[in-house]
Design a protein around this motif. Structure first.
Motif, PDB file in Angstrom:
ATOM      1  N   ILE A 108      40.666  33.671  33.268  1.00  0.00           N
ATOM      2  CA  ILE A 108      40.108  35.001  33.501  1.00  0.00           C
ATOM      3  C   ILE A 108      40.420  35.811  32.252  1.00  0.00           C
ATOM      4  CG2 ILE A 108      40.093  37.079  34.912  1.00  0.00           C
ATOM      5  CD1 ILE A 108      40.983  35.399  37.281  1.00  0.00           C
ATOM      6  N   ASN A 109      39.377  36.217  31.552  1.00  0.00           N
ATOM      7  CA  ASN A 109      39.466  36.907  30.273  1.00  0.00           C
ATOM      8  C   ASN A 109      39.175  38.394  30.510  1.00  0.00           C
ATOM      9  OD1 ASN A 109      39.358  37.642  27.593  1.00  0.00           O
ATOM     10  ND2 ASN A 109      37.416  36.618  27.173  1.00  0.00           N
ATOM     11  N   VAL A 110      40.199  39.230  30.406  1.00  0.00           N
ATOM     12  CA  VAL A 110      40.073  40.646  30.744  1.00  0.00           C
ATOM     13  C   VAL A 110      39.902  41.450  29.461  1.00  0.00           C
ATOM     14  CG1 VAL A 110      41.164  42.625  31.857  1.00  0.00           C
ATOM     15  CG2 VAL A 110      41.470  40.325  32.808  1.00  0.00           C
ATOM     16  N   ALA A 111      38.692  41.975  29.262  1.00  0.00           N
ATOM     17  CA  ALA A 111      38.368  42.749  28.055  1.00  0.00           C
ATOM     18  C   ALA A 111      38.023  44.186  28.409  1.00  0.00           C
ATOM     19  CB  ALA A 111      37.207  42.088  27.316  1.00  0.00           C
ATOM     20  N   ALA A 112      38.462  44.656  29.574  1.00  0.00           N
ATOM     21  CA  ALA A 112      38.227  46.034  30.017  1.00  0.00           C
ATOM     22  C   ALA A 112      39.502  46.554  30.665  1.00  0.00           C
ATOM     23  CB  ALA A 112      37.062  46.084  31.004  1.00  0.00           C
ATOM     24  N   SER A 113      39.597  47.865  30.792  1.00  0.00           N
ATOM     25  CA  SER A 113      40.799  48.478  31.359  1.00  0.00           C
ATOM     26  C   SER A 113      40.688  48.654  32.866  1.00  0.00           C
ATOM     27  CB  SER A 113      41.047  49.833  30.691  1.00  0.00           C
ATOM     28  OG  SER A 113      41.406  49.669  29.340  1.00  0.00           O
ATOM     29  N   ASP A 114      41.861  48.802  33.480  1.00  0.00           N
ATOM     30  CA  ASP A 114      41.987  49.118  34.916  1.00  0.00           C
ATOM     31  C   ASP A 114      41.367  48.047  35.794  1.00  0.00           C
ATOM     32  OD1 ASP A 114      43.253  51.518  34.177  1.00  0.00           O
ATOM     33  OD2 ASP A 114      41.322  52.516  33.959  1.00  0.00           O
ATOM     34  N   VAL A 115      41.524  46.805  35.399  1.00  0.00           N
ATOM     35  CA  VAL A 115      41.011  45.668  36.178  1.00  0.00           C
ATOM     36  C   VAL A 115      42.068  45.238  37.194  1.00  0.00           C
ATOM     37  CG1 VAL A 115      40.361  43.222  36.029  1.00  0.00           C
ATOM     38  CG2 VAL A 115      39.445  44.885  34.384  1.00  0.00           C
ATOM     39  N   THR A 116      41.613  44.845  38.379  1.00  0.00           N
ATOM     40  CA  THR A 116      42.503  44.334  39.421  1.00  0.00           C
ATOM     41  C   THR A 116      42.106  42.905  39.775  1.00  0.00           C
ATOM     42  OG1 THR A 116      42.874  46.532  40.360  1.00  0.00           O
ATOM     43  CG2 THR A 116      43.315  44.644  41.786  1.00  0.00           C
ATOM     44  N   ILE A 117      43.092  42.025  39.803  1.00  0.00           N
ATOM     45  CA  ILE A 117      42.908  40.651  40.270  1.00  0.00           C
ATOM     46  C   ILE A 117      43.840  40.453  41.449  1.00  0.00           C
ATOM     47  CG2 ILE A 117      43.100  38.206  39.662  1.00  0.00           C
ATOM     48  CD1 ILE A 117      42.743  39.095  36.709  1.00  0.00           C
ATOM     49  N   ARG A 118      43.285  40.132  42.616  1.00  0.00           N
ATOM     50  CA  ARG A 118      44.135  39.987  43.793  1.00  0.00           C
ATOM     51  C   ARG A 118      43.607  38.870  44.692  1.00  0.00           C
ATOM     52  NH1 ARG A 118      42.236  45.898  45.622  1.00  0.00           N
ATOM     53  NH2 ARG A 118      40.279  45.368  46.691  1.00  0.00           N
ATOM     54  N   ASN A 119      44.509  38.319  45.491  1.00  0.00           N
ATOM     55  CA  ASN A 119      44.140  37.278  46.459  1.00  0.00           C
ATOM     56  C   ASN A 119      43.334  36.170  45.790  1.00  0.00           C
ATOM     57  OD1 ASN A 119      45.293  38.968  48.469  1.00  0.00           O
ATOM     58  ND2 ASN A 119      43.351  40.059  48.660  1.00  0.00           N
ATOM     59  N   THR A 120      43.741  35.788  44.594  1.00  0.00           N
ATOM     60  CA  THR A 120      42.967  34.844  43.784  1.00  0.00           C
ATOM     61  C   THR A 120      43.868  33.718  43.292  1.00  0.00           C
ATOM     62  OG1 THR A 120      41.265  36.420  43.115  1.00  0.00           O
ATOM     63  CG2 THR A 120      41.735  34.630  41.584  1.00  0.00           C
ATOM     64  N   HIS A 121      43.324  32.502  43.302  1.00  0.00           N
ATOM     65  CA  HIS A 121      44.034  31.324  42.801  1.00  0.00           C
ATOM     66  C   HIS A 121      43.325  30.850  41.542  1.00  0.00           C
ATOM     67  CE1 HIS A 121      45.741  27.027  43.766  1.00  0.00           C
ATOM     68  NE2 HIS A 121      46.058  27.445  42.546  1.00  0.00           N
ATOM     69  N   LEU A 122      44.064  30.838  40.430  1.00  0.00           N
ATOM     70  CA  LEU A 122      43.518  30.404  39.153  1.00  0.00           C
ATOM     71  C   LEU A 122      44.167  29.088  38.743  1.00  0.00           C
ATOM     72  CD1 LEU A 122      42.001  30.787  36.440  1.00  0.00           C
ATOM     73  CD2 LEU A 122      44.008  32.050  35.646  1.00  0.00           C
ATOM     74  N   VAL A 123      43.349  28.067  38.516  1.00  0.00           N
ATOM     75  CA  VAL A 123      43.818  26.801  37.960  1.00  0.00           C
ATOM     76  C   VAL A 123      43.407  26.786  36.497  1.00  0.00           C
ATOM     77  CG1 VAL A 123      43.790  24.292  38.147  1.00  0.00           C
ATOM     78  CG2 VAL A 123      43.555  25.698  40.211  1.00  0.00           C
ATOM     79  N   GLY A 124      44.369  27.033  35.610  1.00  0.00           N
ATOM     80  CA  GLY A 124      44.058  27.246  34.207  1.00  0.00           C
ATOM     81  C   GLY A 124      44.009  25.967  33.402  1.00  0.00           C
ATOM     82  N   ALA A 125      43.489  26.106  32.166  1.00  0.00           N
ATOM     83  CA  ALA A 125      43.473  25.025  31.186  1.00  0.00           C
ATOM     84  C   ALA A 125      43.345  25.654  29.808  1.00  0.00           C
ATOM     85  CB  ALA A 125      42.312  24.066  31.442  1.00  0.00           C
ATOM     86  N   GLY A 126      44.264  25.308  28.908  1.00  0.00           N
ATOM     87  CA  GLY A 126      44.187  25.877  27.571  1.00  0.00           C
ATOM     88  C   GLY A 126      45.358  26.787  27.267  1.00  0.00           C
ATOM     89  N   GLN A 127      45.137  27.809  26.446  1.00  0.00           N
ATOM     90  CA  GLN A 127      46.219  28.668  25.990  1.00  0.00           C
ATOM     91  C   GLN A 127      46.716  29.629  27.060  1.00  0.00           C
ATOM     92  OE1 GLN A 127      47.442  26.925  23.299  1.00  0.00           O
ATOM     93  NE2 GLN A 127      48.006  28.983  22.631  1.00  0.00           N
TER      94      GLN A 127
END
Length: 320
Positions: A108-127
């Motif tokens: 999840i790439n956040v390029a804006a302000s005041d963003v909310t991420i909730r109740n979310t499952h992230l399976v990442g890969a990379g940096q």
């Protein structure tokens, strides 16, 4: 003087029932077709009691009365029973956007302000799993789970290159570094099962320099367990600037080379580093960390405070 009884569950220390997020996709992949969504298993096992402790300071934030309730698999991550919608990698450019109830692959790439991420499952890969970019501020991550699949490297669960960030009740695991930020609030989280890949440093929470002007870093009432015998549970470094205005309060810490790096470094004497009421455990290594519980704290730094830090197993003071 008040008595503080710490109850540490086997689940909080060992957490064998944790979801490992074993399915992942490569960067840029589209959303998979309805992948299985597994919720974290409820912790099981008997309660491991720690002897009563006598402290000169109040109980850490998050305690209930005289008993600390540590973050565990019942209190962090996606609420049990919550159904998640599958998604590929996400880039957010709209101010105030809300991500709620997703199973996200890659990042999840956040390029804006005041963003909310909730109740979310992230399976990442990379940096990184979640990144807040430079110029963005105000990211909130709540009641979420962030992890790698154990095979593909994830360097950072959450990486903050921007302004203020708040992370609460979030479960981060199977990554090399849990949360990397120089400022913000990390509270009521569980960071554990860190994963070492070749060439990595392995840290639960990491700051590389002092906070931006007008900001502070507060790491409060988290469980941070690093099973790897290098680096730390929490690191306050001076890689890019002088360490200052950091509070580490009421956390349960174990593992790494040292469980805590306290801010000493090449850019000058650290200041306003407050290490308060933390509980160091020998669960990962008999010295707390492989080499010991703490290093690089400067007692004579202006405003630096070391107070009320104890061993989980005995209640005796941990000294810098």
């Amino acid at each position: 003087m008040r008595k503080l009884v710490l109850a540490i569950t086997v689940a909080a220390l060992c957490l064998a029932g944790c979801s490992d997020g074993k399915d992942g996709t490569k960067a840029g992949a589209t959303a998979p077709a309805q992948p299985p969504v597994s919720q974290p298993a409820a912790p099981t096992g008997p309660t491991v009691s720690v002897p009563p402790l006598t402290l000169k300071s109040p109980a850490p934030a998050g305690g209930e009365g005289s008993r600390i309730t540590w973050p565990n698999l019942k209190t962090v991550g996606v609420p049990r029973g919550r159904k998640l919608r599958p998604s590929g990698p996400i880039t957010i450019r709209k101010r105030g956007a809300v991500i709620d109830g997703l199973l996200v692959r890659t990042e999840i790439n956040v390029a804006a302000s005041d963003v909310t991420i909730r109740n979310t499952h992230l399976v990442g890969a990379g940096q990184w799993g979640i990144i807040q970019r430079k110029g963005a501020s105000g990211l909130r991550v709540e009641n979420s789970e962030i992890n790698g699949n154990g095979r593909t490297k994830v360097q950072y669960g959450i990486l903050n290159q921007g302004g203020m960030i708040t992370v609460r009740r979030t479960h981060v695991h199977t990554v090399a570094n849990g949360i990397n930020t120089d400022h913000g609030l990390i509270e009521d989280c569980l960071i554990q099962k860190l994963k070492e890949f070749p060439g990595d440093h392995v840290t639960g929470v990491q700051s590389n320099s002092g906070p931006a002007p007008g900001l502070t870093l507060v790491v409060r009432h988290n469980v941070v367990l690093n099973p790897v015998s290098q680096t730390s549970a929490i690191s306050i470094y001076q890689d890019f600037g002088r360490a200052h205005d950091v509070t580490v309060d009421g956390n349960l810490l174990s593992g790494g080379g040292y469980a805590l790096y306290g801010g000493k470094g090449r850019f000058g004497r650290s200041s306003n580093i407050r290490i308060l009421r933390n509980v160091f455990s020998r669960t990962m290594f008999r010295k707390g960390g492989f080499f010991g519980p703490v290093t690089s704290f400067e007692p004579r730094g202006p405003g630096n405070v070391w107070k009320g830090n104890v061993w989980a197993e005995s209640g005796k003071a941990v000294l810098p």
